[in-house]
Design an enzyme around this catalytic site. Structure first.
Site, PDB file in Angstrom:
ATOM      1  N   HIS A  51     -44.022  24.247  18.372  1.00 23.63           N
ATOM      2  CA  HIS A  51     -42.632  24.590  18.663  1.00 23.63           C
ATOM      3  C   HIS A  51     -42.633  25.682  19.720  1.00 23.63           C
ATOM      4  O   HIS A  51     -43.006  26.829  19.448  1.00 23.63           O
ATOM      5  CB  HIS A  51     -41.912  25.062  17.403  1.00 23.63           C
ATOM      6  CG  HIS A  51     -40.513  25.529  17.681  1.00 23.63           C
ATOM      7  ND1 HIS A  51     -39.585  24.731  18.309  1.00 23.63           N
ATOM      8  CD2 HIS A  51     -39.888  26.716  17.435  1.00 23.63           C
ATOM      9  CE1 HIS A  51     -38.443  25.403  18.432  1.00 23.63           C
ATOM     10  NE2 HIS A  51     -38.614  26.604  17.918  1.00 23.63           N
ATOM     11  N   ASP A  53     -40.554  27.823  22.150  1.00 24.35           N
ATOM     12  CA  ASP A  53     -39.235  28.337  22.527  1.00 24.35           C
ATOM     13  C   ASP A  53     -39.140  28.502  24.037  1.00 24.35           C
ATOM     14  O   ASP A  53     -39.954  29.190  24.642  1.00 24.35           O
ATOM     15  CB  ASP A  53     -38.969  29.684  21.858  1.00 24.35           C
ATOM     16  CG  ASP A  53     -38.805  29.554  20.350  1.00 24.35           C
ATOM     17  OD1 ASP A  53     -38.021  28.684  19.932  1.00 24.35           O
ATOM     18  OD2 ASP A  53     -39.445  30.308  19.604  1.00 24.35           O
ATOM     19  N   ASP A 175     -35.359  24.092  14.477  1.00 24.90           N
ATOM     20  CA  ASP A 175     -35.249  25.549  14.446  1.00 24.90           C
ATOM     21  C   ASP A 175     -33.840  26.103  14.608  1.00 24.90           C
ATOM     22  O   ASP A 175     -33.614  27.257  14.294  1.00 24.90           O
ATOM     23  CB  ASP A 175     -36.166  26.156  15.522  1.00 24.90           C
ATOM     24  CG  ASP A 175     -36.495  27.623  15.241  1.00 24.90           C
ATOM     25  OD1 ASP A 175     -36.404  28.037  14.082  1.00 24.90           O
ATOM     26  OD2 ASP A 175     -36.841  28.347  16.186  1.00 24.90           O
ATOM     27  N   HIS A 424     -31.896  27.593  21.701  1.00 26.44           N
ATOM     28  CA  HIS A 424     -31.351  28.090  20.440  1.00 26.44           C
ATOM     29  C   HIS A 424     -31.752  29.522  20.111  1.00 26.44           C
ATOM     30  O   HIS A 424     -31.292  30.061  19.105  1.00 26.44           O
ATOM     31  CB  HIS A 424     -31.793  27.165  19.295  1.00 26.44           C
ATOM     32  CG  HIS A 424     -33.277  27.149  19.078  1.00 26.44           C
ATOM     33  ND1 HIS A 424     -34.106  26.264  19.730  1.00 26.44           N
ATOM     34  CD2 HIS A 424     -34.075  27.906  18.292  1.00 26.44           C
ATOM     35  CE1 HIS A 424     -35.342  26.485  19.354  1.00 26.44           C
ATOM     36  NE2 HIS A 424     -35.354  27.474  18.477  1.00 26.44           N
TER      37      HIS A 424
END
Length: 984
Positions: A51, A53, A175, A424
């Site tokens: 994941h 970001d 997330d 996000h």
């Protein structure tokens, strides 16, 4: 007249091979590459993933290159390098990648042999793209137009590079802090088969796991029916590996040691622990398939550590089958998992329960509601909305001006910057002026290629603080106002000037009425404002053509007829009347659309809770979390100092509440809404707690604990105080637990009247008492809330606390009754929402010392991109350069089915002959993302307990009906087309 504006361009087709749209049977990607499941076993789908970001604690480049390791040890380039090498060693290994922004940055730097190897992984299904957007977007504060854009751009890159095998099939929102219904609808319209979520409210999650309903068919639209249904699953452990099974360089868990001669041999213990965990997961789901994620934030920078251990885990766990184990471990992907779930359910005749609300608000414990981020960093949220406005203008102008077959580099930069902004975690606040609009407008306004030099068009990005160097310093200038909507609009144009009078001439040379109104003292004294302007020049740009512009010639003249303060308590224009209480200076009532509602508006604030975050009850209010110290807000003041200016174009009530809160209540001529332009900050920071400021509207509406908020700027959702539609909720935080995201609108109603407020950015909002509702406009915090940011929320600018300026727009009407213009109040709200989302954009340029007549003789001063107006209920959502010489076109119906007796009916648009600069030669309808022909998209038909339609998730393919290319649209429907055009 249009012919001299544009260059002749030979039309071309999509310039893509047909295999781009069809399954290549020689390739084993997608479902054809999925591992074979074992009947009678619990198939455990091991999903290696990272994941990444796209900006959070570091910038995108810092994350990609791996710099600033003291902040976070994360380098995306090493992840993709390492995974590429690891997949070579074992063809059974699989990996998924999600964030196209990072992938594309890596891909463009790879040599040909690495690209070839990577393409083989994609074709074989070893590497699968999931989601595929530019970034994994937030779902609370993002607008549907920006979401669609950033998905389309990411999916296009994958489609161009990998063809059909690069097309994602699954949504992967692991997330974001809560999930919107509109986002699910978008995934369905993208043609995806399923959606996997990571975070939902802790009570909702416990309830779903105890009732074995974490997987449902989400009915994501009240208007689109089955086309918006999507299978949705909540994952057991968000997206992290099971406890004790993180085999990354960032983790401290012990590896699997299978040397029986070693004193640290642990295979039996590790396999026992894993199978116990798998059994816990199995108890929560109804099919014989479970998904277990193996990865976490920025994992796999040394992929061999992960895969070496996963190889062993799969091997030794599966050997247990010889002794009766019912668990079968396989390397898998989210797509293969959902396909296996579908196959299993179909073979057993299982039908799925449904969900029709959303997953907001999200709470992770009784005192931790993630509702603060709905408002946090309010200026960035406004910049995003302006950025989207500007991007649509750029894309339209690039399409209308025929700038060439290749995407302008500046347009791509803006596309990608806006994609990053949707992320996000950390939305970037950088606002960079791009030059594509100047190039397009320069081409559009010239009457010939000879003569005067190129015109430079610029924007006043500091107009929000009443500062603009061109309007303040120039004796004459041109204002070109571009309308990105599909119908004519009238826009009030205002720019700061030094106090002198100006004449404004429209394209026909007629004088336009102007007014000079003083800039509020609180704006003049803003920290960092260097402008000497003291008044705003206002004029009315009437009937701006659709997808077109008008240019106005502005010249300084002697005089300074500045509006003077007046003494009056009642203020009105042609459709609105305001009553201001003489004693308090506060709003008392509003009359609009032939109805009067007692209405007050005031500013209040919550004090933020301060704690050490060690236990639930000590959670602090912070960047993510809204947790007031007391649930009753404190009034900023009971009275306001008022100054009123009344003109023929505008009436303004300037209110000052205290040293850090002021407001202008504004009525424009012939506009049936009230604007509340508020200015809040610097917030006081010398107290023991943070300040969370709200604007509250109080009416006599009998709202019965009910209010309504929009979902990502599109469909409205009913909210009931202290209630959740799918479980019996227990609430210990009555304020924050009832806050919801307001992307564009919040309203209350009863049988007589509806009161709605539209916002200029995403904010948190609620109705905590009947007859009233509130919007949070600004906030700071003393403590961090301990969810990773590592700092308190205390934005500053120019050495002081941040000052925020924004607007709310009030509309009142009779509930479900036609207004004075023949349309419902809901239709009026939709119209205003469109005009504020895509406002007419003003560009400034110098006159080059030309008189008005000389300028008019040499430059085009008005142009429309459309030959005719679209229906009131239809909007061109997207018009942008696409692949080769094609354009991407989206049409949307902007009303819901029950909002207006007339405008909520289906609408038709004839595309042939619609656009002024070009003719449409051919048209292909695609899924929402523009990356697959709609006719090729058949989604997995999950059956539900309340619906026996086997094709419940298949798109309804509506062919273009005739030579005029008639397109029919149902309420809330968006249709996407790739059009091949030739320019006149």
């Amino acid at each position: 007249m249009k012919t001299f504006i544009f260059s002749l361009l030979i039309a071309s087709t999509l310039a893509q091979p047909s295999s781009r749209w069809k399954d290549d049977k020689k390739e084993k990607c997608g479902y054809g590459s999925c591992p074979v499941m074992k009947d009678g076993m619990i198939n455990v789908h091991i999903v290696p993933h990272t994941h990444d970001d796209v900006g959070w604690l570091k910038t995108v480049d810092q994350y990609y290159y791996g710099s600033r390791t003291m902040i976070q040890k994360a380098g995306v380039q090493y992840i993709l390098d390492s995974v590429t090498e690891a997949l070579k060693k074992n063809k059974d290994r699989r990996f998924i990648y999600v964030e196209t922004a990072f992938f594309w940055k890596w891909w463009t730097k790879q040599p040909d042999h690495i690209k070839h190897q990577f393409k083989q992984f994609v074709k074989s299904g070893q590497l699968e793209f999931i989601g595929g957007a530019w970034s994994m977007n937030d779902e609370a504060t993002t607008h549907y137009q920006s979401i669609i854009d950033q998905f389309a751009w990411g999916l296009r890159k994958l489609n161009e590079t990998f063809g059909e095998c690069g097309r994602p099939k699954i949504g992967w929102q692991i997330d974001p802090f809560g999930h919107s219904r509109e986002m699910a609808s978008i995934f369905a319209q993208l043609g995806f088969d399923g959606l996997l979520l990571g975070r939902i409210d802790y009570q909702d999650k416990n309830n779903r796991f105890s009732t074995k309903t974490p997987e449902v068919v989400w009915k994501a639209s009240d208007n689109l029916g089955n086309a918006a249904n999507i299978f949705t699953g909540v994952m057991y452990n968000t997206y992290s590996p099971p406890p004790g099974f993180c085999f990354d360089i960032l983790c401290a868990d012990e590896p699997i040691i299978d040397d029986k001669q070693s004193p640290d041999y642990n295979v039996d213990r590790k396999v026992d622990a894993f199978l116990d965990y798998a059994q816990s997961v199995r108890k929560r789901y109804i099919t014989d398939n479970i998904i277990i994620t193996m990865g976490d934030d920025f994992n796999y920078q040394d992929a061999n550590m992960w895969f070496a251990n996963l190889d062993k885990l799969i091997q030794y766990a599966n050997e247990r089958q010889q002794n009766g184990s019912k668990f079968n471990l396989v390397y898998s992907t989210p797509s293969c998992y959902i396909r296996a779930v579908f196959n299993d359910a179909t073979s057993k005749g299982l039908k799925w329960k449904t969900k029709s609300d959303d997953y907001f608000p999200y709470a992770s414990d009784p005192h931790t509601y993630w509702t603060g981020y709905f408002t946090s960093k309010p200026t960035i949220k406004r910049f995003e909305r302006l950025g989207n406005n500007y991007l649509q203008v750029c894309k339209q102008l690039s399409s209308l001006a025929d700038l060439g077959p290749e995407d302008p580099g500046d347009l791509n930069q803006l596309r990608e910057a806006m994609g990053v902004m949707q992320h996000h975690d950390a939305i970037t606040g950088t606002e960079k002026q791009h030059v594509v609009t100047s190039s397009a407008l320069d081409k559009l306004v010239k009457k010939s290629s000879m003569g005067y030099q190129n015109i430079s068009f610029s924007s006043c990005l500091l107009n929000n603080i009443s500062s603009c160097s061109i309007t303040e310093s120039s004796k004459s200038f041109i204002v070109t106002v571009y309308n990105p909507l599909s119908r004519p609009v009238t826009q009030f144009v205002r720019f700061p000037v030094l106090g002198e009078a100006f004449t404004v001439r429209d394209p026909e040379g007629k004088l336009v009425e102007t007014e000079l109104i003083p800039i509020a003292d609180q704006v003049i004294s803003l920290p960092g404002r260097k402008s000497e302007a003291t008044v705003d020049l206002i004029f009315r740009a009437v009937d701006l053509p659709p997808l077109g512009f008008k240019s106005y010639y502005v010249k300084r003249v002697p005089g300074n007829e500045i509006l003077k303060p007046v003494s009056k308590n009642n203020h009105e224009n042609e459709g609105v009347k305001l009553e201001i209480d003489r004693e308090t200076g506060m709003l008392a009532s509003v009359t609009m659309n032939n109805i009067t509602v007692p209405l007050s508006q005031e500013f209040l604030y919550y004090e933020g809770f301060v704690g050490d975050n060690m236990v639930f009850a000590n959670r602090s209010s912070g960047a993510y979390i809204f947790r007031p110290y007391k649930n009753e807000a404190i009034k900023v003041t009971n009275r306001a100092k008022c100054t009123v200016y009344r003109g023929d174009l505008v009436t303004e009530v300037h209110q000052v509440f205290n040293e850090w809160t002021s407001q202008i209540i504004r009525l424009y001529r012939e506009e049936t809404f009230v604007e509340f332009e508020w200015l809040v900050g610097p917030l006081p920071s010398n107290g023991p707690r943070g300040i969370e400021v709200i604007s509250r509207f109080v009416t006599n509406i009998n709202s019965d604990s009910t209010f309504y908020t929009d979902s990502n700027g599109r469909e409205m959702l009913k909210r009931v105080r202290n209630f959740r539609p799918t479980w019996k909720v227990h609430i210990e935080e009555p304020a924050s637990a009832n806050y919801y995201p307001v992307t564009s609108k919040i309203l209350i109603r009863d049988s007589e009247a509806e009161v709605a407020v539209l916002t200029d950015r995403a904010q948190g909002g609620s109705s905590l008492k009947d007859g009233e509702f509130e919007l949070m406009v600004h906030r700071n915090s003393i403590n961090d809330d301990a969810f990773g940011v590592g700092e308190n929320l205390n934005e500053t600018a120019f050495g002081e606390g941040l000052v925020v300026r924004g607007s709310h727009y009030l509309i009142i009407g009779k509930t479900s009754i036609q207004g004075c213009d023949g349309n419902s109040v809901a239709a009026a709200e939709r119209d205003l929402a469109q005009r504020k989302l895509l406002q007419s954009w003003s560009f400034l340029s110098f006159t080059q010392n030309l008189t008005f007549d000389e300028y008019k003789n040499n430059f085009i001063m008005t142009m429309s991109g459309l030959q005719r107006n679209l229906p009131k209920n239809v909007q061109i959502l997207t018009l942008e350069p696409w692949i080769g010489n094609s354009l991407l076109l989206r049409l949307e119906h902007v009303l819901e089915k029950n909002e207006d007796p007339h405008l909520s009916q289906p609408a038709s648009v004839k595309l042939q002959g619609l656009f002024s600069p070009f003719q449409i030669n051919s048209i292909k309808e695609t899924t929402l993302g523009g990356n697959q022909l709609l006719s090729d998209n058949i989604r997995l038909p999950f059956e539900t307990v309340d619906d026996n339609l086997v094709r419940s998730q298949r798109y309804a393919v509506i062919e273009v009906e005739d030579d005029e290319m008639t397109i029919n649209l149902d309420p809330m429907q968006i249709r996407t087309f790739i059009i091949d055009v030739s320019f006149s």
